[in-house]
Motif scaffolding. Structure first.
Motif, mmCIF file in Angstrom:
data_model
loop_
_atom_site.group_PDB
_atom_site.id
_atom_site.type_symbol
_atom_site.label_atom_id
_atom_site.label_comp_id
_atom_site.label_asym_id
_atom_site.label_seq_id
_atom_site.Cartn_x
_atom_site.Cartn_y
_atom_site.Cartn_z
ATOM 1 N N HIS A 92 1.199 -1.355 0.326
ATOM 2 C CA HIS A 92 0.035 -0.334 0.487
ATOM 3 C C HIS A 92 0.599 1.452 -0.747
ATOM 4 O O HIS A 92 2.247 1.195 0.323
ATOM 5 N N GLU A 93 0.095 2.186 -0.281
ATOM 6 C CA GLU A 93 1.241 3.497 0.105
ATOM 7 C C GLU A 93 1.717 4.210 1.193
ATOM 8 O O GLU A 93 1.113 2.575 2.259
ATOM 9 N N THR A 94 2.785 4.674 2.103
ATOM 10 C CA THR A 94 3.175 5.131 2.965
ATOM 11 C C THR A 94 1.962 5.321 3.983
ATOM 12 O O THR A 94 1.587 6.029 3.585
ATOM 13 N N ARG A 95 2.280 4.416 5.109
ATOM 14 C CA ARG A 95 1.035 4.659 6.080
ATOM 15 C C ARG A 95 1.719 4.278 7.282
ATOM 16 O O ARG A 95 3.117 3.449 7.583
ATOM 17 N N GLY A 96 2.114 5.454 8.237
ATOM 18 C CA GLY A 96 1.999 4.833 9.029
ATOM 19 C C GLY A 96 1.342 5.030 10.667
ATOM 20 O O GLY A 96 -0.199 4.888 10.257
ATOM 21 N N TYR A 97 1.853 4.550 12.094
ATOM 22 C CA TYR A 97 0.750 4.788 12.717
ATOM 23 C C TYR A 97 1.398 5.071 14.245
ATOM 24 O O TYR A 97 2.582 4.709 14.385
ATOM 25 N N VAL A 98 1.188 4.839 15.343
ATOM 26 C CA VAL A 98 0.957 5.403 16.959
ATOM 27 C C VAL A 98 0.581 4.743 17.803
ATOM 28 O O VAL A 98 -0.588 4.656 17.958
ATOM 29 N N ASN A 99 1.578 4.377 18.698
ATOM 30 C CA ASN A 99 0.854 3.494 19.474
ATOM 31 C C ASN A 99 1.415 4.097 20.448
ATOM 32 O O ASN A 99 0.485 3.610 21.572
ATOM 33 N N SER A 100 1.622 5.049 21.191
ATOM 34 C CA SER A 100 1.981 5.664 22.439
ATOM 35 C C SER A 100 1.509 7.046 22.412
ATOM 36 O O SER A 100 0.668 7.408 21.767
ATOM 37 N N ALA A 101 0.830 7.149 24.035
ATOM 38 C CA ALA A 101 -0.729 7.436 24.330
ATOM 39 C C ALA A 101 0.275 9.438 24.699
ATOM 40 O O ALA A 101 0.271 9.898 25.136
ATOM 41 N N ALA A 102 1.545 8.987 24.899
ATOM 42 C CA ALA A 102 2.628 9.676 25.423
ATOM 43 C C ALA A 102 2.735 11.215 24.513
ATOM 44 O O ALA A 102 3.739 11.828 25.143
ATOM 45 N N VAL A 103 3.063 10.536 23.300
ATOM 46 C CA VAL A 103 3.464 10.960 22.478
ATOM 47 C C VAL A 103 2.581 12.971 22.122
ATOM 48 O O VAL A 103 1.204 13.081 22.519
ATOM 49 N N PRO A 104 3.256 13.631 21.941
ATOM 50 C CA PRO A 104 2.815 15.310 22.118
ATOM 51 C C PRO A 104 1.681 15.594 20.870
ATOM 52 O O PRO A 104 2.229 14.600 19.528
ATOM 53 N N GLU A 105 0.326 15.849 21.066
ATOM 54 C CA GLU A 105 -0.781 15.522 20.020
ATOM 55 C C GLU A 105 0.142 16.526 18.535
ATOM 56 O O GLU A 105 -0.416 15.961 17.219
ATOM 57 N N ALA A 106 1.125 17.013 18.469
ATOM 58 C CA ALA A 106 1.356 17.574 17.405
ATOM 59 C C ALA A 106 2.363 16.200 16.452
ATOM 60 O O ALA A 106 1.891 16.075 14.976
ATOM 61 N N LYS A 107 2.286 15.537 16.734
ATOM 62 C CA LYS A 107 3.524 14.398 16.422
ATOM 63 C C LYS A 107 2.300 13.458 15.832
ATOM 64 O O LYS A 107 2.344 13.110 14.880
ATOM 65 N N LYS A 108 1.615 13.247 16.315
ATOM 66 C CA LYS A 108 0.470 12.197 16.235
ATOM 67 C C LYS A 108 0.028 12.912 14.946
ATOM 68 O O LYS A 108 -0.281 11.754 14.285
ATOM 69 N N ALA A 109 -1.063 13.644 14.871
ATOM 70 C CA ALA A 109 -0.967 14.831 13.738
ATOM 71 C C ALA A 109 -0.529 14.784 12.396
ATOM 72 O O ALA A 109 -1.042 14.306 11.634
ATOM 73 N N ASP A 110 0.980 13.899 12.144
ATOM 74 C CA ASP A 110 1.628 13.850 11.049
ATOM 75 C C ASP A 110 1.307 12.896 10.903
ATOM 76 O O ASP A 110 2.221 12.552 9.257
ATOM 77 N N ALA A 111 1.573 11.707 11.822
ATOM 78 C CA ALA A 111 1.264 10.209 10.881
ATOM 79 C C ALA A 111 0.028 10.062 10.600
ATOM 80 O O ALA A 111 -1.561 10.712 11.384
#
Lengths: 391, 271
Positions: A366-385
């Motif tokens: 598939h096309e490039t896809r990311g995932y975030v599994n940590s709740a401690a990540v700052p919101e800004a970084k979460k939006a990048d994924a």
């Protein structure tokens, strides 16, 4: 109340003072013991222990006489060849040697002294300890090592379950019929590893599976494991523990690649828990059952379980091998570099990158896809994924 | 060469095996959580023993069953040692199924129920069966996934190591047992030597000499074989050759009393 598993919980210790009454105690103990044994013996335990324990030793009724005149011996025992009957028998006379002068194993180990140490190893062969003549003729034989019968037939005459497995297995293992046969992997006298294995399974398997060009019964070339592991430092647990037998049954079986339990042979497979019995014997099957989780796996985007998403499909579900190299890989979690695609062996790269908070796969199925599994990540970084949708 | 490659791979494997739970590394302190117990009441995961063993199991699976049977054996064999045992099951497993497994395997240790897989998640338990071993301060000292071969031996060794009964070297020996070699020239030499010894005792000097030659052909470094050769030659009245044989034995083992005696007797004879 006594706490379980604590030292010093023996409520009725036998003390020297109680020895004087031992006949009464003894009789009473036997009676109580028998009653307790009969009443408390768990029904399943005996069966479970029977399955776990070694095969029940059978004393073979071998003909131990010298081969009849005219029959060609492959090997003769030194003392017999030299006519030294009295080394073991009462008389020197070949025609009337009389009875042997000691127990069989005492006589054998008197000369074959080194076997005392071999048979004292942690894993020892009951048949050998019981009597050397269970397997060997002390005079001469048509088989090497003075064996009373061809080596495999001899082993399988007692090891019936293996004999049945070998006879009925759809997938055969060549190791059982080539070179030293059973002795390719087992030392019939004693070994430092269970089941009389001469080494841990991996060290045995690579004797053959560490070479180029080894083929299976259908002529398919098998992986050179030595090479694979040298190039891929991240090892699957059983490989790291040198325990090939966790997944493969060495005597033969019904599943492809001698797998102990079911695993889909094809790349794509509709999701059926029983098809993954092999993996789920150790790994948690709920990682493929729950669409949402925050505990079962770190391969999730928020609470969206990406294992579930990839595998749990009616059609074209990805099997574990789509993303994992089961023996060894360069990346952690046995994530493979790429997937062989098509008949010409082109490798479709997975381009997996792990990040402190998750990871991504780029330009792959598939096309490039990311995932975030940590709740401690700052919101800004979460939006990048970019959230994963459908692989 | 191949042995060297296997050895190198062996070293790689060994370093990898010493892993741990995803969220609890070796040396991390394990929280001593209190959990509901199958059957009755509550129980702590760890105790105040010198070593705490906890095993995550999944009843109904072959590996879990095999592991449990061996753990039961270990527990019995280690009775009396300062070891606290507990087993952990997910609350996804039906109580009746757990009870059946406990009964059929003869498991005596408390079986704790992990409600909502909280402990699984906290430690990052990805496999079952898997054993964690903590010291008296509840620090994780060992992590051992299941293996089909030598499992009980490995678990025993890890516990005994944690108890201070085994050295690092002894632990490594248990985890990576040496190859079970057998035979070879040294063994064959010993066998011929023993045969020759018996033939000599029976007065068959010719055969004894023949077999001692075979023994020395296989292992010329076997001092006792040279001594026996000396004894046979001396008995045949060949003192000068016997003297040479004893001298050879003493070159290999200067303290060999039989060689010294034989040499002295020969020297006395030849004077």
């Amino acid at each position: 109340m006594l706490e379980p598993n604590k030292p010093g919980n023996n409520a009725n210790p036998i003390t020297p003072a109680s020895y004087g009454l031992w006949p009464i105690h003894f009789g009473r103990c036997v009676m109580i013991g028998l009653v307790v044994l009969v009443c408390s013996w768990p029904a399943g335990t005996a069966e479970a222990e029977k399955k776990e324990g070694p095969p029940v030793p059978k004393t073979r009724k071998n003909n131990l006489s010298p081969l009849p005149e005219g029959v060609q011996a492959a090997i003769s025992h030194g003392p017999y060849e030299d006519g030294d009957c009295s080394l073991c028998h009462k008389n020197k006379d070949r025609k009337d040697p009389g009875p042997i002068t000691g127990s069989i194993n005492e006589l054998c180990l008197g000369c074959h002294e080194d076997f005392q140490k071999v048979m004292a190893r942690k894993s020892s062969h009951v048949a050998a300890k019981e009597s050397c003549v269970n397997c060997h003729n002390p005079h001469n034989a048509k088989q090497s090592k003075l064996l009373v019968e061809e080596a495999n037939a001899l082993c399988l005459s007692c090891h019936e379950s293996i004999r049945n497995l070998v006879a009925t297995a759809k997938v055969k293992h060549a190791a059982l019929t080539m070179d030293a046969k059973c002795a390719n992997c087992h030392n019939p006298h004693g070994a430092n590893v269970e089941h009389l294995l001469t080494s841990l399974p991996f060290d045995l398997c690579v004797n053959c599976h560490g070479k180029d060009g080894v083929k299976d019964q259908d002529g398919k070339v098998l992986t050179n494991m030595t090479k694979l592991i040298a190039d891929n430092p991240e090892l699957h647990g059983p490989v790291a523990a040198k325990d090939c037998s966790a997944c493969h049954t060495p005597h033969g079986g019904d599943n492809f690649r001698l797998l102990t339990l079911e695993y889909p042979p094809q790349f794509y497979s509709s999701y059926e828990p029983k098809l993954y019995a092999l993996c789920f014997d150790c790994h948690e099957d709920s990682i493929l059952k729950d669409a949402q989780t925050t505990t079962l796996t770190r391969f999730r985007n928020g609470s969206t379980n990406l294992h579930y998403l990839h595998v749990n499909k009616v059609e074209r579900g990805r099997t574990c091998r789509a993303c994992h190299e089961v023996h060894a890989s360069k990346q952690k979690h046995q994530i493979r570099d790429g997937v062989p695609y098509g008949a010409k062996g082109w490798v479709l790269k997975i381009n997996f990158t792990q990040t402190p908070t998750g990871g991504s796969c780029a330009k792959t199925c598939h096309e490039t896809r990311g995932y975030v599994n940590s709740a401690a990540v700052p919101e800004a970084k979460k939006a990048d994924a970019e959230p994963a949708t459908s692989p | 060469m191949r042995r060297r490659i296997v050895l190198v791979i062996g070293c790689v494997l060994w370093t990898v095996v010493a892993s741990a739970f995803a969220n609890a590394k070796i040396g991390d302190r394990i929280e001593n959580v209190e959990m509901p117990m199958i059957g009755r009441g509550k129980h702590h995961l760890l105790g105040d023993s010198n070593v705490n063993v906890f095993i995550f199991i999944k009843p109904g699976l072959e590996h879990s069953r095999t592991a449990l049977l061996q753990i039961v054996r270990c527990e019995k064999e280690m009775a009396g040692k300062s070891v606290h045992w507990s087993a952990v099951v997910s609350d996804r497993i039906a109580t009746a199924e757990v009870e059946r497994e406990v009964k059929e395997t003869g498991l005596a240790m408390p079986v704790l129920v992990d409600a909502g897989d909280a402990l699984y998640a906290k430690l990052g338990v990805a496999l079952h069966p898997v054993v964690g071993i903590a010291d008296k301060d509840h620090k994780l000292v060992a992590y051992q996934p299941f293996s089909k071969v030598n499992y009980a031996e490995v678990i025993r060794a890890r516990i005994r190591h944690a108890l201070g009964e085994l050295t690092e070297k002894e632990l490594e020996h248990a985890l990576n047992p040496p190859e079970a070699t057998q035979g070879g020239d040294a063994s064959v030499a010993l066998r011929y030597f023993k045969l020759a010894e018996k033939q000599f005792q029976a007065g068959n000097h010719e055969k004894a000499l023949e077999n001692i030659k075979k023994s020395l052909d296989k292992n010329a470094g076997l001092a006792d074989a040279h001594v026996l050769r000396g004894n046979i030659l001396a008995a045949q009245g060949n003192s000068s050759e016997a003297l040479k044989a004893y001298t050879q034995a003493l070159a290999l083992d200067p303290a060999n009393t039989n060689a010294l005696k034989g040499k002295s007797a020969c020297q006395h004879e030849t004077r």
